[in-house]
Design an enzyme around this catalytic site. Structure first.
Site, PDB file in Angstrom:
ATOM      1  N   HIS A  17       3.949   6.849   5.334  1.00 39.55           N
ATOM      2  CA  HIS A  17       2.768   7.573   5.813  1.00 39.55           C
ATOM      3  C   HIS A  17       1.921   6.813   6.830  1.00 39.55           C
ATOM      4  O   HIS A  17       1.237   7.433   7.631  1.00 39.55           O
ATOM      5  CB  HIS A  17       1.911   8.082   4.643  1.00 39.55           C
ATOM      6  CG  HIS A  17       0.981   7.049   4.067  1.00 39.55           C
ATOM      7  ND1 HIS A  17       1.361   6.202   3.066  1.00 39.55           N
ATOM      8  CD2 HIS A  17      -0.303   6.737   4.369  1.00 39.55           C
ATOM      9  CE1 HIS A  17       0.333   5.415   2.755  1.00 39.55           C
ATOM     10  NE2 HIS A  17      -0.683   5.714   3.532  1.00 39.55           N
ATOM     11  N   GLU A  66       0.929   5.702  12.429  1.00 40.75           N
ATOM     12  CA  GLU A  66      -0.438   5.341  12.786  1.00 40.75           C
ATOM     13  C   GLU A  66      -0.575   3.847  13.104  1.00 40.75           C
ATOM     14  O   GLU A  66      -1.301   3.468  14.013  1.00 40.75           O
ATOM     15  CB  GLU A  66      -1.352   5.701  11.610  1.00 40.75           C
ATOM     16  CG  GLU A  66      -2.825   5.530  11.908  1.00 40.75           C
ATOM     17  CD  GLU A  66      -3.673   6.102  10.774  1.00 40.75           C
ATOM     18  OE1 GLU A  66      -3.438   7.267  10.402  1.00 40.75           O
ATOM     19  OE2 GLU A  66      -4.544   5.384  10.265  1.00 40.75           O
ATOM     20  N   ASP A  67       0.112   3.021  12.368  1.00 41.59           N
ATOM     21  CA  ASP A  67      -0.158   1.578  12.432  1.00 41.59           C
ATOM     22  C   ASP A  67       0.958   0.718  12.985  1.00 41.59           C
ATOM     23  O   ASP A  67       0.803  -0.494  13.082  1.00 41.59           O
ATOM     24  CB  ASP A  67      -0.494   1.056  11.020  1.00 41.59           C
ATOM     25  CG  ASP A  67      -1.787   1.645  10.494  1.00 41.59           C
ATOM     26  OD1 ASP A  67      -2.602   2.081  11.315  1.00 41.59           O
ATOM     27  OD2 ASP A  67      -1.973   1.659   9.263  1.00 41.59           O
ATOM     28  N   ASP A  97     -21.058  11.527 -25.208  1.00 34.76           N
ATOM     29  CA  ASP A  97     -19.618  11.739 -25.201  1.00 34.76           C
ATOM     30  C   ASP A  97     -19.202  12.361 -26.525  1.00 34.76           C
ATOM     31  O   ASP A  97     -19.027  11.670 -27.514  1.00 34.76           O
ATOM     32  CB  ASP A  97     -18.917  10.385 -24.987  1.00 34.76           C
ATOM     33  CG  ASP A  97     -17.410  10.534 -24.937  1.00 34.76           C
ATOM     34  OD1 ASP A  97     -16.931  11.638 -24.632  1.00 34.76           O
ATOM     35  OD2 ASP A  97     -16.715   9.535 -25.203  1.00 34.76           O
ATOM     36  N   ASP A 143      -3.151   8.482  -1.110  1.00 39.44           N
ATOM     37  CA  ASP A 143      -3.513   7.421  -0.169  1.00 39.44           C
ATOM     38  C   ASP A 143      -4.951   6.974  -0.439  1.00 39.44           C
ATOM     39  O   ASP A 143      -5.247   5.788  -0.568  1.00 39.44           O
ATOM     40  CB  ASP A 143      -3.371   7.984   1.250  1.00 39.44           C
ATOM     41  CG  ASP A 143      -3.787   7.006   2.337  1.00 39.44           C
ATOM     42  OD1 ASP A 143      -3.451   5.808   2.218  1.00 39.44           O
ATOM     43  OD2 ASP A 143      -4.441   7.445   3.307  1.00 39.44           O
ATOM     44  N   HIS A 200       0.813  -1.226   0.000  1.00 39.77           N
ATOM     45  CA  HIS A 200       0.000   0.000   0.000  1.00 39.77           C
ATOM     46  C   HIS A 200       0.846   1.276   0.000  1.00 39.77           C
ATOM     47  O   HIS A 200       0.742   2.087  -0.923  1.00 39.77           O
ATOM     48  CB  HIS A 200      -1.012  -0.037   1.143  1.00 39.77           C
ATOM     49  CG  HIS A 200      -1.645   1.278   1.444  1.00 39.77           C
ATOM     50  ND1 HIS A 200      -2.482   1.910   0.545  1.00 39.77           N
ATOM     51  CD2 HIS A 200      -1.544   2.100   2.517  1.00 39.77           C
ATOM     52  CE1 HIS A 200      -2.878   3.069   1.063  1.00 39.77           C
ATOM     53  NE2 HIS A 200      -2.321   3.205   2.262  1.00 39.77           N
TER      54      HIS A 200
HETATM   55 MN    MN Z   1      -2.635   4.693   3.967  1.00 44.76          MN
END
Ligand code: MN
Length: 599
Positions: free
Chosen positions: A115, A119-120, A297, A180, A91
């Site tokens: 990033h 947090e994780d 279109d 993200d 990711h």
């Molecule tokens: Mn993320």
């Protein structure tokens, strides 16, 4: 874990690397979805694609620091997996790849790789600071979410507010956040339909408009399409089918482009002409708006002139001289720019075989800003021929201004949504142009002039005629505001002064709403409810705990502390914190002592 985590893999090209033609269809994300199942990751060197992309745009970039940050991110996330079962590191790697393809600088790519670590994982902001310095730390901290378990419903609003405040110092925070979200949206398939719809709706609600405001069309197209894919899968499939089965379409566009080149040459305008397909979401929007049963279109070409801005009008003349323009379809976003960095001329002409053709006309510089918005100055650092993202930054500063006055995160989010609303009108007042949400009134204009003008506003004229203060304004209206303090205004002695509560019923801009609310808050407390104060007190303690790198797994210690400090219950303590009769730092110190030394 990232709440948005779905299954992931390093995708192929997320964005067209070349700014020239943007073959959204060929690069459509369905194809990428298909292709990533067969995507063979580079096992021996997982960052090879990333560093190559980055070096292609920035040849002298330092890729050693990119490798170092990958190594740390990989080791910190080791053992974590996405919903799909892929290792979690896929990711951040994909997010960094999206940033690299946008042309962002090395610092952004390093921060994108890291990033989710704070947090994780057990990696702390302090460690990050020691390893990569203050810039990367600021960027990572800006995209780190507040703890949902702790903040409850306020978490979303507080997180977005924190991100916006961080972006005020460094707009790259928002670029990473958007990348993200794009990757998370592309990998939502492993989740339930309900959570897919929820995440897609939330994306459409705030992040897509933010991306639009930052002018990063290259990213917005991909976000738009992935939102459509999740929210309207049937429409998406129908448009996909339509786009892939258009006999003669490419030949027609080649013919139109050739004839346009000829017409431009006759008029001695130097320009590149390329077909410019629409992305799925924009086809869908026009189809729905026009109530058409088959996807609408029109063929479209882009004319990029090699010369000054005025050459765009020469090119327009050449095109209109060759093919008859359709009345009412000409738009001049050069003279009247949108509220992002987009500048172009738009026209529709009756092309060969009597078919309608859309034409976009812009200079090379306009083209870059139209594609990359605030990312332009990172992608093209040497040709910063215009103030980088000046418009966006003014807008961001204004948002930051009123966010300081908003105590409640939910209210902040509401105001932000309103401010980002697509519909805008440009009105003129007292010699200046103002961009306001559509439906805005003279009162909105008055508050735009200054808070005092707003508070004291008595009457207004629209295009020279006296009009009610609640009249909705139209694009191009000229407004004059009369207030109590104007010398030439005679005020009846008994006329009510100051803003009126009923104004809140019709004003549209965040600025006016905030100012009127503030006026009444100051006049008669309580402006915010006890429930709000409890929530704010809790948020304040959460923030203070973060300074110490701590969080609270349960409320038990807080309740015990409330008891020890002699408060009847936890809520009363939280109100005291909100009103600052109790210092949050003191509370947190005692709380940490209580948790670390329970006796
Ligand atoms: Mn993320």
């Amino acid at each position: 874990m990232d709440v948005d985590a779905g299954h992931g893999a390093a995708l192929g090209r997320a964005l067209p690397a070349a700014a020239q033609t943007v073959p959204t269809q060929e690069g459509s994300f369905t194809q990428r979805l298909r292709s990533f199942f067969s995507f063979q990751s580079n096992n021996d060197d997982p960052v090879a694609t990333l560093t190559r992309t980055h070096r292609n745009i920035h040849p002298s970039a330092d890729v050693a620091v990119v490798r170092r940050s990958y190594a740390i991110a990989e080791s910190m996330h080791r053992g974590q997996f996405r919903k799909s079962g892929d290792p979690y590191i896929t990711h951040p790697l994909a997010v960094a790849q999206i940033c690299a393809e946008l042309g962002m600088d090395t610092t952004t790519i390093v921060a994108a790789l890291l990033h989710d670590t704070v947090e994780d994982t057990s990696y702390t902001l302090e460690a990050l600071h020691g390893d990569f310095g203050p810039e990367v730390t600021h960027l990572v901290d800006g995209v780190t979410k507040f703890d949902k378990a702790y903040y409850g419903k306020a978490a979303e609003g507080e997180t977005i507010r924190k991100m916006i405040v961080a972006a005020g110092k460094d707009v790259r925070v928002l670029v990473i956040k958007l990348a993200d979200r794009l990757h998370n949206m592309r990998t939502l398939d492993a989740r339930s339909p309900a959570s897919r719809a929820r995440i897609a709706t939330a994306t459409l609600d705030v992040l897509v408009p933010l991306c639009d405001r930052l002018g990063i069309q290259a990213l917005k197209r991909d976000l738009d399409d992935v939102v459509l894919y999740h929210l309207e899968p049937d429409s998406f499939a129908r448009i996909d089918e339509h786009v892939k089965n258009r006999p003669g379409w490419d030949e027609y566009l080649a013919d139109v482009s050739g004839k346009a080149r000829l017409a431009l040459r006759h008029s001695r305008v130097d320009a590149q002409v390329t077909p410019r397909p629409r992305h799925y979401y924009s086809i869908w929007k026009d189809t729905v708006a026009g109530g058409h049963s088959v996807p609408l279109d029109l063929p479209r070409i882009a004319v990029v002139v090699d010369g000054p801005d005025t050459d765009c009008y020469a090119a327009l003349g050449a095109i209109h001289g060759r093919w008859r323009p359709v009345a009412g379809r000409f738009k001049d976003f050069i003279a009247s720019p949108k509220n992002n960095l987009y500048r172009s001329l738009h026209t529709t002409v009756v092309g060969p075989e009597g078919k309608l053709v859309e034409v976009l006309i812009r200079t090379e510089t306009m083209h870059r800003y139209s594609e990359y918005g605030v990312a332009t100055s990172y992608r093209y650092p040497k040709v910063a021929d215009e103030p980088p993202g000046a418009d966006q930054l003014t807008w961001l500063k204004r948002v930051l201004d009123w966010q300081q006055d908003t105590t409640d995160a939910a209210q902040f989010l509401d105001s932000l949504r309103c401010d980002l609303a697509e519909g805008q009108v440009t009105v003129f007042a007292h010699g200046n142009a103002y961009e306001l949400p559509s439906g805005s009134t003279p009162v909105d204009v008055a508050y735009e002039l200054s808070p005092r003008q707003g508070d004291q506003c008595l009457a207004a004229t629209i295009n020279g005629r006296l009009a009610p203060l609640s009249s909705p304004l139209r694009d191009g209206d000229v407004v004059e505001i009369f207030s109590e303090t104007d010398d030439h205004v005679e005020v009846e002695p008994n006329a009510p002064r100051g803003p009126r509560r009923e104004w809140l019923g019709f004003v549209k801009s965040s600025q006016a709403q905030m100012q009127i609310n503030r006026f009444f808050d100051e006049k008669n407390e309580p402006g915010i409810s006890i429930a709000d104060k409890v929530r704010l007190g809790r948020a304040t303690i959460g923030l203070t705990l973060r300074k110490h790198d701590r969080g609270l797994a349960s409320e038990v210690p807080l309740r015990r502390l409330a008891e020890e400090l002699g408060y009847p219950d936890l809520e009363t303590l939280l109100v005291a914190v909100c009103e600052r009769s109790l210092e949050p730092d003191a509370v947190v110190e005692q709380l940490i002592a209580l948790v670390d030394h329970p006796d």
